[in-house]
Design a protein around this motif. Structure first.
Motif, PDB file in Angstrom:
ATOM      1  N   GLY A  21      14.251  -6.404   3.538  1.00 58.93           N
ATOM      2  CA  GLY A  21      13.813  -5.010   3.502  1.00 58.93           C
ATOM      3  C   GLY A  21      12.514  -4.765   2.775  1.00 58.93           C
ATOM      4  N   LEU A  22      11.882  -5.821   2.260  1.00 58.52           N
ATOM      5  CA  LEU A  22      10.603  -5.683   1.567  1.00 58.52           C
ATOM      6  C   LEU A  22       9.492  -6.237   2.466  1.00 58.52           C
ATOM      7  N   ASN A  23       8.464  -5.446   2.675  1.00 53.52           N
ATOM      8  CA  ASN A  23       7.321  -5.843   3.492  1.00 53.52           C
ATOM      9  C   ASN A  23       6.107  -6.019   2.595  1.00 53.52           C
ATOM     10  N   THR A  51       5.844  -2.490   0.648  1.00 52.61           N
ATOM     11  CA  THR A  51       6.598  -1.336   1.132  1.00 52.61           C
ATOM     12  C   THR A  51       8.043  -1.769   1.387  1.00 52.61           C
ATOM     13  N   ARG A  52       8.925  -0.804   1.394  1.00 51.37           N
ATOM     14  CA  ARG A  52      10.337  -1.059   1.718  1.00 51.37           C
ATOM     15  C   ARG A  52      10.648  -0.463   3.079  1.00 51.37           C
TER      16      ARG A  52
END
Length: 117
Positions: A17-19, A69-70
Motif C-alpha cells: 500500500g506504499l508507493n 504516497t499511500r
C-alpha cells in the motif's frame, strides 16, 4: 566515448500500500553537489542516499527527490493515549518552568498538541 553529466532518471515502485517515486536530475559541474529532497521522518535515508550516490557519481550538480504516497487512507484515526499522556505531561512541565521564570505562555491548541513529535 563521450560521457555527459546531464541526465534524468526516475524509478517507481510499491509494496504493502506504499508507493514511491524517485527522481534524479543532474547537470554538468566541477565538483559533486548533491541536493536531496526526502520526506520527513526518514532521517537515516539521507546519509545512505548520499553515500550511494557519491560512490557512483564523481562530479556534477545532482538533485534527488523521493515522493511517498499511500494507496488508501486509514478509515479512522486511532488515539495513542500513552503518547498523548507524555505529550501533555511535557507541556505541563514546560508551562510550570516558564511560570517559575516569570514567562507567560499561551495555551497550546489541539492542533499544536497533535503536531507535537
Amino acid at each position: 566515448m563521450i560521457r555527459s553529466m546531464t541526465a534524468f532518471a526516475s524509478r517507481t515502485g510499491h509494496q504493502d500500500g506504499l508507493n514511491w517515486a524517485w527522481e534524479l536530475r543532474s547537470v554538468n559541474g566541477r565538483g559533486l553537489d548533491l541536493r536531496l529532497k526526502l520526506p520527513e521522518g526518514l532521517d537515516g535515508l539521507e546519509a545512505a542516499t548520499r553515500a550511494a550516490l557519491a560512490a557512483r557519481i564523481a562530479r556534477g550538480s545532482v538533485s534527488v527527490a523521493l515522493k511517498l504516497t499511500r494507496d488508501e487512507l486509514p478509515s479512522g484515526l486511532a488515539l495513542d493515549e500513552a503518547v498523548l499522556d507524555r505529550t501533555l505531561a511535557a507541556l505541563a512541565a514546560i508551562e510550570e518552568r516558564a511560570r517559575r521564570f516569570g514567562v507567560a505562555l499561551a495555551p497550546a491548541s489541539t492542533a499544536e498538541v497533535m503536531a507535537a513529535r
